[in-house]
Design an enzyme around this catalytic site. Structure first.
Site, PDB file in Angstrom:
ATOM      1  N   LYS A 131     -55.995  54.772 161.776  1.00  0.00           N
ATOM      2  CA  LYS A 131     -56.101  54.888 160.329  1.00  0.00           C
ATOM      3  C   LYS A 131     -55.992  56.358 159.931  1.00  0.00           C
ATOM      4  O   LYS A 131     -56.446  57.248 160.668  1.00  0.00           O
ATOM      5  CB  LYS A 131     -57.457  54.324 159.900  1.00  0.00           C
ATOM      6  N   SER A 215     -60.111  49.215 153.509  1.00  0.00           N
ATOM      7  CA  SER A 215     -59.219  50.348 153.363  1.00  0.00           C
ATOM      8  C   SER A 215     -58.346  50.608 154.588  1.00  0.00           C
ATOM      9  O   SER A 215     -57.452  51.436 154.551  1.00  0.00           O
ATOM     10  CB  SER A 215     -60.038  51.604 153.056  1.00  0.00           C
ATOM     11  N   SER A 239     -64.065  47.546 155.384  1.00  0.00           N
ATOM     12  CA  SER A 239     -62.730  48.114 155.530  1.00  0.00           C
ATOM     13  C   SER A 239     -62.061  47.909 156.881  1.00  0.00           C
ATOM     14  O   SER A 239     -60.865  48.159 157.019  1.00  0.00           O
ATOM     15  CB  SER A 239     -62.760  49.615 155.208  1.00  0.00           C
TER      16      SER A 239
END
Length: 562
Positions: A131, A215, A239
């Site tokens: 990420k 996210s 997330s």
């Protein structure tokens, strides 16, 4: 100012695309009306047979093949780079590409293997995606902010920009992992949809009418398209679990302090009431185990002051296997099933998934009871307060660096400008409320030992991760099903269950919503749009039960044929 941020965003967006080799560029990308699902045979058509075989092998299988000398690290890396490049063009899932550096790393691993006839670690040659919160040497971190382009976390001329690496990145390199891309996030990280002004919207590859989640949405979309065998995201409100669920993957939200977070970019750094945690997403439960166990082998508690000295515990995992093998009534597993949290009812596909898992467990001889916990609404209220301790000062400051607009998904939480900050006394009161709720929930969990018949409280709680199989754009209105886990700091593993079916998944005629939020959820449901979408659930365990919950997730996945 508008022209400036737009041109900077476009330049960054184009720079990422230009790092994709010409032979991997797609000439025509179909609209979602023409091709809703770009997984499986659709993306396979652009790959060679060996590339398909490699990229559809999970990380455990890859590690075994590379260790046996059947596949080289270079050929595995090139195959995943190719598939990741295709994935990005189809769903907008990458923020950073560093394929050339990855291939050089893979070649160094192959050279080591050729000389020493052994691997350097359990992840030798395994591609791992990250990420875009992880700092990687020589690679930018924008976290979706236009104002962070060309800086280190928004600070110009910071010498760390080209050299700094997050602690887990160092550990992954030590383990032999090949790092090759960083994945998309919503600017601020505070959304269950992934959207920012650099790459736009990250779509769900199984159903491009839907969100990939957030996210860690880029991770979910990339791994869902098998452009990565496994990667790492973060979770402060769902997330990791939301993208895992929306993309039919396994994912784990560990208890805070289990895996290292040191040296990562973040929003609202210093807010310590509810900590963001790092954890893996993958195509198989055994890959989650491999990645988690591998990182723990690096003794991260020696390098991150917030990590607990807790190596991987084989005994905790083995205890689950022994229970599963046992034929006595006290040897069975037991689960609480939460059908609704009383504020929003899950949509029909999610309701059906809950029933499927409960039925599969009961058929296998395990005990299932109704979960009637203390109010989740109180937990959710506490968590949401922690997100606005600073009144939005941090996130608005990041937007102000470029003058870029705030997405609607973020504006709903933070408004157009900063608000009044919490006082120290208000923060302390929130922390006290959190502690009281945690104690109440602990007591309730303990009390279930009277119902299970095993002599133990329930081993896990089965529930929705979101009321939706996947959210429709700008319609992710309720986070209660993920937030309660963060508020209690429990371990939670996502397990894929089924896919939505328009012929099965309909609200009962005359359905009456139980709240205004439930009415929004009801009105957002369209059986035709959702048809074929992944449907997943989470199995929640108590604090620091990662080994136990991963074993349970693999077992439940097996019962479901996953």
């Amino acid at each position: 100012m508008a022209a400036d941020w737009e041109s900077r965003a476009k330049a960054k967006r184009d720079a990422v695309l230009n790092l994709i080799p010409a032979e991997w560029r797609l000439k025509d990308i179909p609209s979602r009306e023409e091709q809703k699902d770009v997984t499986g045979s659709y993306i396979q058509q652009f790959l060679t047979e060996p590339e398909v075989e490699i990229t559809e092998t999970d990380a455990v299988g890859l590690a075994d093949k590379i260790a046996a000398g059947k596949w080289s690290a270079v050929e595995v890396t090139k195959a995943f780079c190719h598939r990741a490049a295709l994935a990005h063009q189809l769903v907008n899932c990458l923020h950073e590409i560093f394929f050339e550096a990855a291939i050089l790393s893979a070649q160094a691993l192959d050279d080591y293997y050729a000389q020493h006839k052994k691997t350097i670690g359990p992840l030798h040659g395994v591609p791992v995606s990250l990420k875009d919160q992880f700092h990687v040497r020589g690679v930018e971190t924008t976290m979706g902010y236009v104002g962070w382009i060309g800086t280190f976390e928004g600070v110009p001329n910071d010498p760390r920009r080209a050299s700094f690496e997050s602690e887990m990145v160092r550990e992954l390199r030590n383990l032999g992992a090949v790092l090759y891309c960083k994945t998309s996030v919503p600017h601020t990280l505070m959304s269950g949809e992934t959207v920012n002004n650099i790459i736009g919207y990250t779509w769900n590859p199984k159903n491009r009418y839907l969100a990939a989640g957030g996210s860690s949405g880029g991770e979910g979309a990339l791994i869902g398209l098998k452009g990565s065998p496994g990667g790492f995201g973060t979770d402060i409100g769902g997330s990791i679990r939301i993208p895992a669920a929306f993309n039919g993957l396994y994912g784990i939200r560990p208890t805070s302090g289990r895996l290292p977070y040191e040296g990562m970019a973040n929003s609202m750094d210093g807010q310590n009431s509810i900590l963001s945690v790092v954890g893996p997403l993958a195509t198989s439960a055994r890959t989650l185990r491999l990645l988690t166990r591998s990182v723990l082998s690096q003794q991260p508690w020696l390098y991150d002051p917030l990590v607990v000295d807790m190596p991987w515990r084989d005994a905790e995992e083995q205890a689950i296997y022994e229970i599963i093998k046992s034929t006595s009534s006290k040897g069975r597993l037991s689960f609480g099933v939460l059908k609704t949290d009383g504020t929003v009812n899950p949509q029909p596909p999610v309701q059906r998934a809950i029933a499927m898992v409960a039925e599969a467990l009961e058929k296998a001889g395990h005990k299932v009871i109704e979960w009637k916990p203390p109010s989740h609404r109180r937990i959710v209220d506490v968590v949401i307060k922690t997100w606005i301790y600073d009144g939005g000062k941090d996130v608005h400051g990041a937007f102000a660096l470029s003058g870029e607009p705030i997405s609607l998904q973020i504006k709903s939480s933070y408004g157009d400008k900063p608000k009044e900050e919490y006082t120290a006394s208000q923060i302390a009161a929130t922390n006290i409320a959190k502690r009281k709720i945690q104690k109440e929930y602990m007591d309730y969990w303990n009390s279930t030992a009277e119902e299970t018949g095993t002599g133990r409280p329930v081993d896990g709680v089965i529930c929705a991760l979101a009321p939706y199989p996947a959210a429709r754009p700008e319609k992710y209105d309720y986070y209660g099903y993920s937030l309660w886990v963060n508020g209690l700091d429990y371990t939670s593993v996502v397990v894929p269950v089924t896919t939505a079916d328009k012929s099965l998944d309909q609200y009962a005629e005359g359905y009456v919503p139980i709240s205004d939020l439930d009415k929004k959820t009801f009105e957002a449901y369209d059986a035709e749009i959702y048809d074929g979408a992944h449907v997943s659930l989470q199995i929640v365990g108590r604090k620091f039960t990662e080994e136990k919950m991963l074993a349970i997730a693999e077992y439940v996945g097996g019962l479901l044929g996953k």
